[in-house]
Design a protein around this motif. Structure first.
Motif, PDB file in Angstrom:
ATOM      1  N   ALA A 101      15.451  28.401 -13.608  1.00  0.00           N
ATOM      2  CA  ALA A 101      15.350  26.988 -14.011  1.00  0.00           C
ATOM      3  C   ALA A 101      16.291  26.683 -15.170  1.00  0.00           C
ATOM      4  N   LEU A 102      16.422  27.627 -16.087  1.00  0.00           N
ATOM      5  CA  LEU A 102      17.342  27.431 -17.210  1.00  0.00           C
ATOM      6  C   LEU A 102      18.794  27.315 -16.746  1.00  0.00           C
ATOM      7  N   ALA A 103      19.115  27.907 -15.607  1.00  0.00           N
ATOM      8  CA  ALA A 103      20.482  27.869 -15.081  1.00  0.00           C
ATOM      9  C   ALA A 103      20.810  26.549 -14.384  1.00  0.00           C
ATOM     10  N   LEU A 104      19.794  25.715 -14.101  1.00  0.00           N
ATOM     11  CA  LEU A 104      20.048  24.433 -13.444  1.00  0.00           C
ATOM     12  C   LEU A 104      20.779  23.509 -14.413  1.00  0.00           C
ATOM     13  N   LYS A 105      21.680  22.724 -13.879  1.00  0.00           N
ATOM     14  CA  LYS A 105      22.487  21.827 -14.716  1.00  0.00           C
ATOM     15  C   LYS A 105      21.755  20.512 -14.931  1.00  0.00           C
ATOM     16  N   ALA A 106      20.877  20.499 -15.937  1.00  0.00           N
ATOM     17  CA  ALA A 106      20.103  19.305 -16.281  1.00  0.00           C
ATOM     18  C   ALA A 106      19.560  19.459 -17.688  1.00  0.00           C
ATOM     19  N   GLN A 107      19.448  18.340 -18.388  1.00  0.00           N
ATOM     20  CA  GLN A 107      18.823  18.347 -19.704  1.00  0.00           C
ATOM     21  C   GLN A 107      17.314  18.454 -19.580  1.00  0.00           C
ATOM     22  N   SER A 108      16.772  17.786 -18.535  1.00  0.00           N
ATOM     23  CA  SER A 108      15.333  17.833 -18.278  1.00  0.00           C
ATOM     24  C   SER A 108      15.092  17.578 -16.795  1.00  0.00           C
ATOM     25  N   PHE A 109      13.989  18.102 -16.299  1.00  0.00           N
ATOM     26  CA  PHE A 109      13.579  17.843 -14.932  1.00  0.00           C
ATOM     27  C   PHE A 109      12.116  18.217 -14.772  1.00  0.00           C
ATOM     28  N   LEU A 110      11.469  17.564 -13.824  1.00  0.00           N
ATOM     29  CA  LEU A 110      10.090  17.871 -13.470  1.00  0.00           C
ATOM     30  C   LEU A 110      10.048  17.997 -11.957  1.00  0.00           C
ATOM     31  N   ILE A 111       9.737  19.192 -11.487  1.00  0.00           N
ATOM     32  CA  ILE A 111       9.727  19.502 -10.065  1.00  0.00           C
ATOM     33  C   ILE A 111       8.292  19.715  -9.605  1.00  0.00           C
ATOM     34  N   ASP A 112       7.936  19.080  -8.504  1.00  0.00           N
ATOM     35  CA  ASP A 112       6.670  19.386  -7.841  1.00  0.00           C
ATOM     36  C   ASP A 112       6.973  20.579  -6.949  1.00  0.00           C
ATOM     37  N   ARG A 113       6.137  21.608  -7.028  1.00  0.00           N
ATOM     38  CA  ARG A 113       6.504  22.901  -6.477  1.00  0.00           C
ATOM     39  C   ARG A 113       5.289  23.750  -6.175  1.00  0.00           C
ATOM     40  N   GLU A 114       5.559  24.913  -5.565  1.00  0.00           N
ATOM     41  CA  GLU A 114       4.534  25.913  -5.321  1.00  0.00           C
ATOM     42  C   GLU A 114       5.166  27.271  -5.602  1.00  0.00           C
ATOM     43  N   ALA A 115       4.542  28.061  -6.449  1.00  0.00           N
ATOM     44  CA  ALA A 115       5.012  29.424  -6.704  1.00  0.00           C
ATOM     45  C   ALA A 115       4.258  30.354  -5.766  1.00  0.00           C
ATOM     46  N   VAL A 116       5.002  31.189  -5.049  1.00  0.00           N
ATOM     47  CA  VAL A 116       4.396  32.100  -4.087  1.00  0.00           C
ATOM     48  C   VAL A 116       5.060  33.471  -4.190  1.00  0.00           C
TER      49      VAL A 116
END
Length: 160
Positions: free
Chosen positions: A22-37
């Motif tokens: 996530a730190l490698a994504l090119k964005a200052q901020s983001f909120l992702i709806d997601r599922e960790a599996v």
């Protein structure tokens, strides 16, 4: 970097590979709806591994909705618009710890039947033109596979 659960716990330290990706994504901020599996060799989720702290480094984040990006609230955009932005944010290059969960535009009954044959928990069907809303909504439907390990465990849990 923070990775919040539904219950509001920050698990960035529990899922270091996801946090690093996530730190490698090119964005200052983001909120992702997601599922960790945690996936097995077949690529299917292994429920018992998801609840084990020993498998945290094996977790993969499946990103399926983008709610905020660089200070812009995206909830009022249509689902397909949010998914296009999410695909661009996550990028075309495969990241081991973050995967874009694409939208399938197919017969829901056929997709659900196939998901059940694979032993998956189920599917979520959403209107492609709908804005994002937290919680239950008339614009999406969750269909659970009663034979899946996750649904059986949820049903058999002693919640009392």
């Amino acid at each position: 970097m923070r990775c919040f659960t539904k219950g509001g716990y920050d698990w960035a330290d529990r899922f270091p590979a996801i946090a690093q990706a996530a730190l490698a994504l090119k964005a200052q901020s983001f909120l992702i709806d997601r599922e960790a599996v945690v996936c097995g060799l077949t690529g299917c989720q292994i429920s018992t591994r998801c609840s084990s702290r020993r498998r945290d480094r094996d977790a993969v984040l499946f990103a399926f909705n983008l709610i905020e990006h660089d200070g812009s609230d995206l909830r009022d955009l249509a689902l397909l618009d949010r998914k296009q932005r999410l695909a661009k944010l996550v990028g075309k290059a495969l990241r081991a710890a973050i995967q874009f969960n694409d939208h399938l535009d197919h017969d829901g009954a056929a997709v659900f039947s196939h998901a059940c044959k694979l032993g998956l928990e189920g599917i979520v069907s959403k209107r492609i033109d709908a804005p994002y809303r937290s919680g239950a909504s008339k614009t999406w439907l969750k269909s659970k596979n009663p034979a899946s390990a996750a649904v059986r465990r949820e049903r058999d849990e002693d919640w009392g």
